[in-house]
Design a protein around this motif. Structure first.
Motif, PDB file in Angstrom:
ATOM      1  N   GLU A  37      -7.694   7.754 -13.857  1.00 46.62           N
ATOM      2  CA  GLU A  37      -6.691   7.244 -12.863  1.00 46.62           C
ATOM      3  C   GLU A  37      -6.618   8.366 -11.842  1.00 46.62           C
ATOM      4  N   GLN A  40      -9.401   8.423  -9.253  1.00 47.45           N
ATOM      5  CA  GLN A  40     -10.254   7.135  -9.133  1.00 47.45           C
ATOM      6  C   GLN A  40     -10.596   7.030  -7.679  1.00 47.45           C
ATOM      7  N   GLU A  41     -10.006   7.771  -6.737  1.00 46.68           N
ATOM      8  CA  GLU A  41     -10.407   7.669  -5.334  1.00 46.68           C
ATOM      9  C   GLU A  41     -11.569   8.721  -4.985  1.00 46.68           C
ATOM     10  N   VAL A  54     -10.044   0.390  -9.120  1.00 52.91           N
ATOM     11  CA  VAL A  54      -9.014   1.302  -9.241  1.00 52.91           C
ATOM     12  C   VAL A  54      -7.871   0.598  -9.652  1.00 52.91           C
ATOM     13  N   VAL A  58      -3.239   3.338  -4.209  1.00 52.12           N
ATOM     14  CA  VAL A  58      -4.153   4.363  -3.719  1.00 52.12           C
ATOM     15  C   VAL A  58      -3.836   4.582  -2.205  1.00 52.12           C
ATOM     16  N   ASP A  59      -4.198   5.441  -1.932  1.00 53.60           N
ATOM     17  CA  ASP A  59      -4.177   5.957  -0.486  1.00 53.60           C
ATOM     18  C   ASP A  59      -5.323   4.952   0.519  1.00 53.60           C
ATOM     19  N   ARG A  60      -4.956   3.979   0.913  1.00 55.53           N
ATOM     20  CA  ARG A  60      -5.770   3.128   1.629  1.00 55.53           C
ATOM     21  C   ARG A  60      -6.495   3.558   3.038  1.00 55.53           C
ATOM     22  N   CYS A  65     -10.003  -2.458   0.648  1.00 51.88           N
ATOM     23  CA  CYS A  65      -9.321  -2.654  -0.633  1.00 51.88           C
ATOM     24  C   CYS A  65      -9.138  -4.084  -0.788  1.00 51.88           C
TER      25      CYS A  65
END
Length: 192
Positions: A37, A40-41, A54, A58-60, A65
């Motif tokens: 995790e 994951q990005e 994910v 998360v940082d979009r 997403c």
């Protein structure tokens, strides 16, 4: 043979049903890659994978997403622990407990007592099976590492975690949209 379409997935995510549908419809091989995790990005952003399942947040920035499903947070404890007698627990019920932390989880419940060094989810559940501490994880992770000597109970006052599909904004080709269609349940003949 075409290059494989690569999809990363975090522990507890279940890509199998989508992988079967992909393999029935597409010529390109599908490669599923487990990731922690905390990482994951990275594969999506550096191009090592095409998409990733994910656990939010998360940082979009720069990512598409699609939220897919929610996961119930559960406490995992030894089968002899007091939580075994409950249908569900609240965080206040766990205030005096030692919280074991899986290192792969970026998700942290708002519990101040963090007594254990980070460890894998499997090791965390083995630790609590020995009667030492408790661990809070998404239900899918608890099920993955289920043992006869532990119990899991929903934590009533924690928000669910969310599994989502992410990919780069500029990586929006036909193969990517085909996988989105599979995940969204579109038939092989439906259009976007």
């Amino acid at each position: 043979m075409p290059d494989p379409f690569r999809v990363a997935f975090v522990t507890g995510a279940t890509p199998d049903k989508w992988a079967r549908a992909w393999r029935e419809r597409r010529r390109e091989p599908l490669e599923l890659l487990p990731v922690l995790e905390t990482e994951q990005e990275h594969g999506v952003r550096d191009g090592a994978v095409d998409m990733a399942l994910v656990r939010l947040p998360v940082d979009r920035d720069g990512l598409h997403c699609i939220p897919l499903y929610a996961e119930v947070p559960v406490v995992v404890a030894s089968a002899e622990h007091f939580v075994a007698a409950a249908d569900e627990v609240a965080l206040a019920d766990l205030a005096e407990e030692q919280l074991v932390r899986p290192h792969s989880s970026g998700w942290r419940p708002d519990v101040e007592q963090l007594d254990w060094p980070p460890m894998s989810e499997k090791d965390a559940i083995e630790t609590v099976a020995a009667g030492t501490g408790v661990v809070i994880v998404p239900m899918s992770v608890a099920r993955l590492h289920q043992r006869k000597d532990v119990v899991q109970r929903p934590v009533s006052d924690l928000d669910p975690t969310q599994i989502a599909l992410v990919w780069l904004l500029d990586r929006d080709g036909e193969d990517t949209q085909a996988f989105v269609g599979v995940v969204r349940g579109r038939s092989a003949n439906s259009s976007r």
